[in-house]
Design an enzyme around this catalytic site. Structure first.
Site, PDB file in Angstrom:
ATOM      1  N   HIS A  85      35.363  39.552  45.331  1.00 31.50           N
ATOM      2  CA  HIS A  85      36.576  39.008  45.926  1.00 31.50           C
ATOM      3  C   HIS A  85      36.834  39.610  47.306  1.00 31.50           C
ATOM      4  CE1 HIS A  85      41.199  39.224  46.042  1.00 31.50           C
ATOM      5  NE2 HIS A  85      40.845  38.054  46.517  1.00 31.50           N
ATOM      6  N   GLU A  88      34.760  37.857  49.729  1.00 28.56           N
ATOM      7  CA  GLU A  88      35.340  36.537  50.028  1.00 28.56           C
ATOM      8  C   GLU A  88      36.336  36.641  51.182  1.00 28.56           C
ATOM      9  OE1 GLU A  88      39.060  34.238  48.816  1.00 28.56           O
ATOM     10  OE2 GLU A  88      37.972  34.764  46.984  1.00 28.56           O
ATOM     11  N   HIS A  89      37.161  37.669  51.164  1.00 26.79           N
ATOM     12  CA  HIS A  89      38.090  37.899  52.279  1.00 26.79           C
ATOM     13  C   HIS A  89      37.337  38.153  53.571  1.00 26.79           C
ATOM     14  CE1 HIS A  89      42.236  38.662  50.426  1.00 26.79           C
ATOM     15  NE2 HIS A  89      41.482  38.300  49.406  1.00 26.79           N
ATOM     16  N   GLU A 165      47.470  42.573  47.128  1.00 21.61           N
ATOM     17  CA  GLU A 165      47.350  41.368  46.301  1.00 21.61           C
ATOM     18  C   GLU A 165      47.294  41.742  44.823  1.00 21.61           C
ATOM     19  OE1 GLU A 165      44.117  37.773  45.595  1.00 21.61           O
ATOM     20  OE2 GLU A 165      44.225  38.725  47.573  1.00 21.61           O
TER      21      GLU A 165
END
Length: 471
Positions: A85, A88-89, A165
């Site tokens: 993840h 992905e950022h 997040e």
């Protein structure tokens, strides 16, 4: 960028479209479904191993372009959980030819929208743009597939965004936190025990070198596939794919060793104390997923059982537990028949005021026992079947949804052309099969039960971090 991670059962729950005539013959659904949903696809594999799948849909002059990587949370190792993840950022932080944030600006300037998401099984990126912009989107994606700039300063900022997040979406959300704890107990060996967002300790100690290692391992054309749906000619798309992706070199991939989950031999229970408005009960039963579309039977019957229990407003949980008995303020069932790893069938809900968690547990168990003992009525099955299959078909009513359906099936090793066969198998599920899976899989030896014990809510809300995710 957004990460739609399967860290809550709601991620798996089907979004079923209400039917005005639930007793309609299910086969008619195939006749009234959008023609584009049943259109054929075209496929080509480039010399570097990249597969390109195209579905022509002429209803609007737009196109959905998606790049899927067969690498997600389940491919991570201890110490670097959440790295899929995080990368992905970082994929939006630029290349030598496209600066940080420029990717999004170019998509917006083209009149489109873009996003990305990470799951346990895959990581995917998409753009939905006017059809004449497809070539530019392929150029941008091919560029970052091989030439991503992983800058230490950009990473230092983005990892703080990811940690915030996690705080906002898991640590401060009691239901998400309960599910995270449940998964960690239900799975002992399989990597599905780890949240896609990652453990906070791993995020705090992650470095740009960890992200770079992940990128070099998995972001290669022979570990990816491109899905294009829209107002296009498939031969033209293949030519564009060859032009933009064809020059990228394939690389050797790591060997994926099996991480099979040991057979569970008894009920597992846990209680989470966390600030919350309502208590909650969450029951997770080990269940199979589809491995052979034609030969498997039980996963389709489990899908139908989920629909019977909670697939529509008149389903058993809402009718019995919420309305008649007033035992729960909400109650749901959730099951996904497709996954790279093992499957889980979830039952969960919150007890009404004056009712206890043990009472709700007993109520959920009673609904399963009723199916085990008496089965389901023909008209009840027909309604659940109509609702479920309508949802399966009508979710293909947009180009993006069609691209998602293709990509998700491919991510778990099911060829995308098997989608219609899966719908046919759902249509053939019998009441006897539904009763059989209720008896077979809903046993305490395969159950993990998690309870949320609500604690007082804080009087002062935590201030919003400047690094809070904007998606």
């Amino acid at each position: 960028m957004p990460a739609q991670t399967p860290d809550t059962p709601e991620f798996y729950q089907k979004r079923l479209r209400p039917m005005r005539h639930p007793r309609s013959i299910v086969l008619l659904l195939l006749l009234v479904a959008p023609a584009a949903a049943m259109a054929s696809t075209h496929e080509r594999q480039l010399a570097n191993g990249l597969r390109v799948i195209v579905k022509e849909d002429r209803r609007a002059p737009t196109v959905a372009h998606m790049v899927w990587y067969r690498a997600g949370g389940m491919d991570e190792t201890n110490g670097t959980t959440g790295v899929a993840h995080v990368l992905e950022h970082m994929m939006f932080k630029g290349t030598p030819s496209v600066g940080p944030g420029e990717f999004n600006r170019r998509v917006a300037a083209a009149g489109g929208r873009d996003n990305a998401f990470t799951s346990r099984d895959y990581t995917a990126y998409f753009q939905q743009v006017p059809k004449e912009k497809l070539s530019e989107m392929m150029q941008l994606e091919a560029d970052r597939m091989r030439h991503l700039t992983l800058d230490a300063n950009e990473f230092a900022q983005e990892i703080r965004v990811v940690m915030e997040e996690r705080r906002l979406r898991t640590d401060d959300q009691p239901q998400s936190l309960l599910f995270e704890h449940l998964a960690a107990v239900a799975f002992q060996a399989h990597p599905y025990r780890v949240p896609v967002i990652g453990w906070m300790s791993d995020l705090e100690n992650m470095t740009v070198a960890d992200a770079r290692f992940w990128y070099e391992q998995w972001y290669t054309p022979n570990n990816a596939y491109v899905v294009v749906v829209g107002d296009v000619d498939h031969q033209t798309v293949f030519q564009l794919a060859e032009r933009h992706y064809g020059a990228l070199s394939a690389r050797s991939l790591p060997v994926r060793k099996p991480q099979d989950e040991p057979v569970q031999a008894g009920i597992r229970r846990l209680t989470l104390k966390a600030p919350a408005d309502l208590p909650m009960v969450m029951m997770a039963y080990k269940a199979p997923v589809i491995r052979n579309v034609d030969e498997d039977v039980d996963p389709y019957a489990l899908e139908m059982l989920s629909a019977v229990l909670a697939g529509h407003e008149a389903a058993r949980f809402t009718r019995h537990l919420v309305r008649e008995q007033r035992l729960a303020v909400n109650a749901a069932a959730s099951y996904d028949s497709t996954a790279r790893g093992p499957g889980i069938f979830y039952l969960y809900g919150s007890p009404s005021e004056g009712k206890s968690r043990p009472q709700l547990e007993a109520g959920l168990r009673a609904e399963i026992a009723a199916v085990q003992d008496r089965g389901v009525a023909a008209d009840e099955l027909a309604r659940a079947k109509a609702q479920l299959i309508a949802g399966q078909i009508y979710k293909l009513d947009s180009m993006f949804a069609q691209a998602m359906e293709i990509g998700q099936l491919e991510s778990v090793g099911i060829h995308h052309t098997m989608n219609r066969r899966m719908i046919e198998k759902l249509q053939k599920v019998t009441a006897e099969q539904v009763q059989a899976v209720a008896k077979k899989y809903f046993r305490d030896e395969q159950l993990t039960l998690a309870e949320l014990d609500p604690q007082p809510l804080p009087q002062v809300l935590r201030p919003r971090s400047p690094f809070a995710p904007r998606h």
